[in-house]
Design an enzyme around this catalytic site. Structure first.
Site, PDB file in Angstrom:
ATOM      1  N   ARG A  41     -10.429  -3.591   7.544  1.00  0.00           N
ATOM      2  CA  ARG A  41     -10.488  -2.711   6.375  1.00  0.00           C
ATOM      3  C   ARG A  41     -10.919  -3.502   5.135  1.00  0.00           C
ATOM      4  O   ARG A  41     -10.520  -4.653   4.950  1.00  0.00           O
ATOM      5  CB  ARG A  41      -9.093  -2.118   6.152  1.00  0.00           C
ATOM      6  CG  ARG A  41      -9.091  -0.883   5.330  1.00  0.00           C
ATOM      7  CD  ARG A  41      -8.018   0.057   5.756  1.00  0.00           C
ATOM      8  NE  ARG A  41      -6.747  -0.291   5.105  1.00  0.00           N
ATOM      9  CZ  ARG A  41      -5.742   0.561   4.992  1.00  0.00           C
ATOM     10  NH1 ARG A  41      -5.828   1.758   5.506  1.00  0.00           N
ATOM     11  NH2 ARG A  41      -4.633   0.197   4.413  1.00  0.00           N
TER      12      ARG A  41
ATOM     13  N   ARG B 272      10.072   6.527   3.234  1.00  0.00           N
ATOM     14  CA  ARG B 272       9.863   5.423   4.173  1.00  0.00           C
ATOM     15  C   ARG B 272      11.183   4.871   4.692  1.00  0.00           C
ATOM     16  O   ARG B 272      11.175   3.960   5.520  1.00  0.00           O
ATOM     17  CB  ARG B 272       9.124   4.306   3.474  1.00  0.00           C
ATOM     18  CG  ARG B 272       7.636   4.200   3.864  1.00  0.00           C
ATOM     19  CD  ARG B 272       7.071   3.047   3.103  1.00  0.00           C
ATOM     20  NE  ARG B 272       5.869   2.504   3.618  1.00  0.00           N
ATOM     21  CZ  ARG B 272       4.656   2.768   3.119  1.00  0.00           C
ATOM     22  NH1 ARG B 272       4.520   3.640   2.166  1.00  0.00           N
ATOM     23  NH2 ARG B 272       3.600   2.165   3.604  1.00  0.00           N
TER      24      ARG B 272
ATOM     25  N   ARG C  28       4.370  -5.752   8.078  1.00  0.00           N
ATOM     26  CA  ARG C  28       4.496  -4.337   7.706  1.00  0.00           C
ATOM     27  C   ARG C  28       4.828  -3.477   8.917  1.00  0.00           C
ATOM     28  O   ARG C  28       5.572  -2.501   8.805  1.00  0.00           O
ATOM     29  CB  ARG C  28       3.190  -3.834   7.060  1.00  0.00           C
ATOM     30  CG  ARG C  28       2.946  -4.452   5.705  1.00  0.00           C
ATOM     31  CD  ARG C  28       1.611  -4.046   5.149  1.00  0.00           C
ATOM     32  NE  ARG C  28       1.603  -2.659   4.699  1.00  0.00           N
ATOM     33  CZ  ARG C  28       0.504  -1.998   4.374  1.00  0.00           C
ATOM     34  NH1 ARG C  28      -0.675  -2.563   4.466  1.00  0.00           N
ATOM     35  NH2 ARG C  28       0.572  -0.750   3.964  1.00  0.00           N
TER      36      ARG C  28
ATOM     37  N   ARG D  51      -7.660  -6.536   1.288  1.00  0.00           N
ATOM     38  CA  ARG D  51      -6.452  -6.487   0.460  1.00  0.00           C
ATOM     39  C   ARG D  51      -5.386  -7.418   1.015  1.00  0.00           C
ATOM     40  O   ARG D  51      -5.243  -7.555   2.227  1.00  0.00           O
ATOM     41  CB  ARG D  51      -5.894  -5.053   0.448  1.00  0.00           C
ATOM     42  CG  ARG D  51      -6.412  -4.241  -0.679  1.00  0.00           C
ATOM     43  CD  ARG D  51      -5.846  -2.836  -0.781  1.00  0.00           C
ATOM     44  NE  ARG D  51      -4.803  -2.459   0.142  1.00  0.00           N
ATOM     45  CZ  ARG D  51      -4.562  -1.189   0.500  1.00  0.00           C
ATOM     46  NH1 ARG D  51      -5.277  -0.213   0.015  1.00  0.00           N
ATOM     47  NH2 ARG D  51      -3.598  -0.898   1.342  1.00  0.00           N
TER      48      ARG D  51
ATOM     49  N   LYS E 112      -2.918   8.111   7.981  1.00  0.00           N
ATOM     50  CA  LYS E 112      -2.243   9.240   7.355  1.00  0.00           C
ATOM     51  C   LYS E 112      -2.796   9.537   5.957  1.00  0.00           C
ATOM     52  O   LYS E 112      -2.824  10.680   5.534  1.00  0.00           O
ATOM     53  CB  LYS E 112      -0.727   9.067   7.340  1.00  0.00           C
ATOM     54  CG  LYS E 112      -0.207   7.805   6.694  1.00  0.00           C
ATOM     55  CD  LYS E 112       1.290   7.704   6.938  1.00  0.00           C
ATOM     56  CE  LYS E 112       1.937   6.578   6.163  1.00  0.00           C
ATOM     57  NZ  LYS E 112       1.238   5.274   6.189  1.00  0.00           N
TER      58      LYS E 112
HETATM   59  P1  AMP Z   1       0.816   2.243   1.486  1.00  0.00           P
HETATM   60  O1  AMP Z   1      -0.477   2.245   0.755  1.00  0.00           O
HETATM   61  O2  AMP Z   1       1.462   3.606   1.579  1.00  0.00           O
HETATM   62  O3  AMP Z   1       0.745   1.588   2.845  1.00  0.00           O
HETATM   63  O4  AMP Z   1       1.845   1.358   0.607  1.00  0.00           O
HETATM   64  C1  AMP Z   1       1.583   0.018   0.286  1.00  0.00           C
HETATM   65  C2  AMP Z   1       2.892  -0.700  -0.051  1.00  0.00           C
HETATM   66  O5  AMP Z   1       3.533  -0.065  -1.165  1.00  0.00           O
HETATM   67  C3  AMP Z   1       3.957  -0.709   1.041  1.00  0.00           C
HETATM   68  O6  AMP Z   1       3.754  -1.726   1.997  1.00  0.00           O
HETATM   69  C4  AMP Z   1       5.225  -0.928   0.227  1.00  0.00           C
HETATM   70  O7  AMP Z   1       5.358  -2.287  -0.191  1.00  0.00           O
HETATM   71  C5  AMP Z   1       4.947  -0.113  -1.014  1.00  0.00           C
HETATM   72  N1  AMP Z   1       5.440   1.283  -0.854  1.00  0.00           N
HETATM   73  C6  AMP Z   1       4.698   2.423  -0.841  1.00  0.00           C
HETATM   74  N2  AMP Z   1       5.470   3.501  -0.669  1.00  0.00           N
HETATM   75  C7  AMP Z   1       6.741   3.051  -0.561  1.00  0.00           C
HETATM   76  C8  AMP Z   1       8.003   3.675  -0.367  1.00  0.00           C
HETATM   77  N3  AMP Z   1       8.125   5.007  -0.213  1.00  0.00           N
HETATM   78  N4  AMP Z   1       9.106   2.884  -0.303  1.00  0.00           N
HETATM   79  C9  AMP Z   1       9.014   1.554  -0.449  1.00  0.00           C
HETATM   80  N5  AMP Z   1       7.859   0.893  -0.618  1.00  0.00           N
HETATM   81  C10 AMP Z   1       6.725   1.631  -0.687  1.00  0.00           C
END
Ligand code: AMP
Length: 214
Positions: free
Chosen positions: A127, A88, A171, A160, A13
């Protein structure tokens, strides 16, 4: 155009959000990127978020909602925006609706990039991210020219913490429990667009654009 991107972590996404942002010239707002920048700069927000992120958990709603609501009120968002990684949870979606409602606005589309868990695990464990500029690659699907060296800035690449297999499984569990209900939430509002995210990146993109411009 106000768009949110839904889909499991690693569904692609972020890639689609970036392409849409360029095409429509509207900001791409990634909460994951915002948290990672805060961690890198060692801010108070970064310190609070890091433990949750490394464990594959969501950061608490109260740390993310105001941040996004303030961001979308900025002038560069008047024409629209693409939210990537937010909302989320149902409370985050409700808080977003409430904030938009107050300005007589609403989300136009929730784009759900659909990819089965097995494909996600394969994608994410391959990745690699650059420690310098954050660019991401895939050892099989999008390799760098020189192994483990960033094409953009020459810094080294790492897997990462939140892309490690155990964290990815956590996750995905969190995604199914807390984020997947948003698919129904936006379907009920007649704003859902689901696209098969296992297809080629450009096919996914053209499918999304085809619906947005219908
Ligand atoms: P992403 O890069 O979008 O996959 O985000 C990486 C991590 O950031 C997630 O696994 C969460 O720990 C945190 N995170 C990002 N966006 C949110 C959100 N809207 N609500 C809660 N945690 C978030």
């Amino acid at each position: 155009m106000k768009i949110i991107m839904l889909g499991a972590p690693g569904a692609g996404k972020g890639t689609q959000a970036k392409m849409l942002s360029e095409k429509y010239d509207i900001p791409h707002i990634s909460t994951g990127d915002i948290f990672r920048a805060n961690i890198k700069n060692n801010t108070e927000l970064g310190k609070k978020a890091k433990g949750y992120m490394d464990a594959g958990q969501l950061v608490p709603d109260e740390l993310v909602v105001d941040l996004v609501v303030d961001r979308i009120k900025q002038q560069d968002c008047f024409k629209g925006f693409i939210l990537d990684g937010f909302p989320r949870t149902i409370p985050q979606a409700e808080a977003l609706d409430y904030a938009l409602n107050n300005q007589n606005e609403k989300i136009d589309y929730a784009v759900n990039v659909d990819v089965p868990d097995e494909a996600i695990i394969e994608r994410m464990s391959g990745r690699r991210a650059c420690v310098g500029c954050g660019a991401t690659y895939h050892i099989k699907y999008n390799p760098t020219k020189k192994p483990d060296v960033c094409d953009v800035c020459g810094e080294k690449l790492i897997l990462r913490e939140d892309d490690k297999a155990e964290t990815v499984k956590k996750r995905l569990e969190v995604y199914h429990e807390q984020t997947q209900p948003l698919i129904d939430y936006y379907a009920k509002k007649d704003a859902l667009l689901t696209v098969d995210g296992t297809q080629d990146i450009n096919v996914v993109f053209n499918t999304i654009v085809g619906v947005l411009e219908k």
